[in-house]
Scaffold this active site. Structure first.
Site, PDB file in Angstrom:
ATOM      1  N   ASP A  25       0.822  -1.223   0.000  1.00 41.42           N
ATOM      2  CA  ASP A  25       0.000   0.000   0.000  1.00 41.42           C
ATOM      3  C   ASP A  25       0.854   1.271   0.000  1.00 41.42           C
ATOM      4  OD1 ASP A  25      -2.136  -1.844   0.426  1.00 41.42           O
ATOM      5  OD2 ASP A  25      -1.872  -1.677   2.592  1.00 41.42           O
ATOM      6  N   GLU A  44     -11.491   0.210  -3.072  1.00 38.36           N
ATOM      7  CA  GLU A  44     -10.622   0.757  -2.024  1.00 38.36           C
ATOM      8  C   GLU A  44      -9.447   1.472  -2.690  1.00 38.36           C
ATOM      9  OE1 GLU A  44      -9.350  -2.657   0.247  1.00 38.36           O
ATOM     10  OE2 GLU A  44      -8.180  -3.468  -1.392  1.00 38.36           O
TER      11      GLU A  44
HETATM   12  O1  FUB Z   1      -3.142  -3.609   3.462  1.00 40.35           O
HETATM   13  C1  FUB Z   1      -4.435  -3.799   3.989  1.00 40.35           C
HETATM   14  C2  FUB Z   1      -5.460  -3.461   2.968  1.00 40.35           C
HETATM   15  O2  FUB Z   1      -5.262  -4.235   1.814  1.00 40.35           O
HETATM   16  C3  FUB Z   1      -5.400  -2.045   2.465  1.00 40.35           C
HETATM   17  O3  FUB Z   1      -5.890  -1.093   3.356  1.00 40.35           O
HETATM   18  C4  FUB Z   1      -6.157  -2.213   1.222  1.00 40.35           C
HETATM   19  O4  FUB Z   1      -6.101  -1.142   0.348  1.00 40.35           O
HETATM   20  C5  FUB Z   1      -5.554  -3.479   0.669  1.00 40.35           C
HETATM   21  O5  FUB Z   1      -4.353  -3.218   0.001  1.00 40.35           O
END
Ligand code: FUB
Length: 340
Positions: free
Chosen positions: A32, A239
């Protein structure tokens, strides 16, 4: 070390290969990546993946991260510094569990780390922490940002000096619990033929520790002006929101989650609406796809992750970077991370 991409043709649209980028660091797992240039140095604010033994499920409980390490470098392809623990879940008074994808911002010589974390009731909020230096350590505020919810904060500084936080994510990110404006512990999704769950934006207050307004929904539209629908898994928001500006246009990019792409939409102001344009990054090894985009020393780069270093384990990822290319009309050339 990252190399310049080479162009190739694949199907109807132009695709570039990633340069077969290697992980930026291999001594820890990182994911991320939120990239920023502070004081002419490139800083990357990643999640710090660890194996905690929690079984994989649709809520993402296996992403059980406990701290952050900030990475930085003077030059692309140069030495990457891991600055050690910048913030630990043990130091956050409201912490329950799971430090997910963070971001950072600088204002008036102070640095702000923004992080998603479940509270003691297992509900995600977004926290803020402060430091005098970009790499931390950061001192967390005693409470989450008032009015914040869900996860994956990304803070964009506009040219006029205003800061905006983009956030939200469905499924394990809990954004679907806020349909209708108030928290509903049940996971309620719109029907497939209705507009999809929308990402959120809030202008930051002068103190950078609070919202200046109630978070607003962001409209994501098809080119014909109609909303992207919940059943449109190839294009609807899941997301990993990120915003950058290129030649006066705002680019809102995000992950499509269960179809594993990074896609983007464009608009003429920070609040949108944003009109869907196309794919930035094809699926990577591992379930998640999460990115950021930043300009460094005159070139644009895509920062992303994959699970190649761990042999494909979804919750053990590594941050990579590769050059990003624009077409003359401002569209982004799609990157295939593994095209030979
Ligand atoms: O790394 C945890 C979660 O997985 C992140 O917050 C999301 O965007 C996904 O990458």
């Amino acid at each position: 070390s990252p190399q310049s991409p080479k162009t190739a043709q694949s199907g109807p649209s132009q695709i570039v290969k990633s340069g077969l980028a290697e992980p930026l660091v291999e001594h820890i797992y990182t994911a991320d990546p939120s990239a920023h240039v502070f004081n002419d140095r490139l800083y990357i604010y990643p999640s710090h993946d660890v194996e905690s033994g929690i079984p994989q499920n649709d809520n993402g409980d296996h992403f059980d991260m406990r701290d952050y390490h900030i990475l930085s470098m003077d030059d692309v392809g140069g030495e990457v510094t891991d600055h050690g623990v910048a913030l630990s879940v043990d130091d956050i008074p409201w912490a329950g569990r799971q430090l997910w994808a963070p971001d950072a911002a600088e204002k008036d010589g102070k640095y702000y780390l923004y992080f998603p974390l479940k509270d003691k009731n297992d509900v995600f909020h977004i926290g803020a922490a402060v430091s005098d230096v970009p790499e931390g350590p950061f001192t967390p505020e005693p409470e989450p940002i008032a009015g914040s919810y869900s996860m994956d904060p990304a803070v964009y500084k506009d040219d006029d000096g205003e800061y905006y936080m983009y956030f939200g994510g469905i499924w394990g990110g809990q954004l679907q619990r806020y349909e209708g404006g108030t928290y509903n512990p049940e996971d309620v999704y719109p029907p497939d033929d209705a507009p999809a769950v929308k990402p959120r934006i809030a202008k930051m207050a002068d103190d950078m520790l609070s919202f200046a307004e109630t978070p607003k929904e962001i409209e994501l539209l098809d080119k014909d002006g109609t909303p992207i629908l919940q059943g449109d898994n190839d294009r609807r928001f899941f997301e990993a929101a990120w915003v950058h500006k290129y030649e006066g246009t705002y680019y809102f990019s995000y992950s499509t989650g269960d179809t594993h792409k990074i896609v983007y939409a464009t608009g003429d102001n920070p609040y949108g609406p944003f009109t869907y344009q196309g794919v930035i990054l094809e699926p990577v090894l591992g379930w998640t796809n999460h990115h950021s985009i930043a300009k460094f020393k005159g070139k644009w780069y895509l920062f992303y992750h994959d699970s190649s270093l761990s042999g494909g384990q979804t919750h053990l990822r590594s941050v990579k970077m590769t050059e990003l290319t624009y077409n003359p009309d401002g569209t982004i050339v799609t990157i295939d991370p593994y095209l030979e």
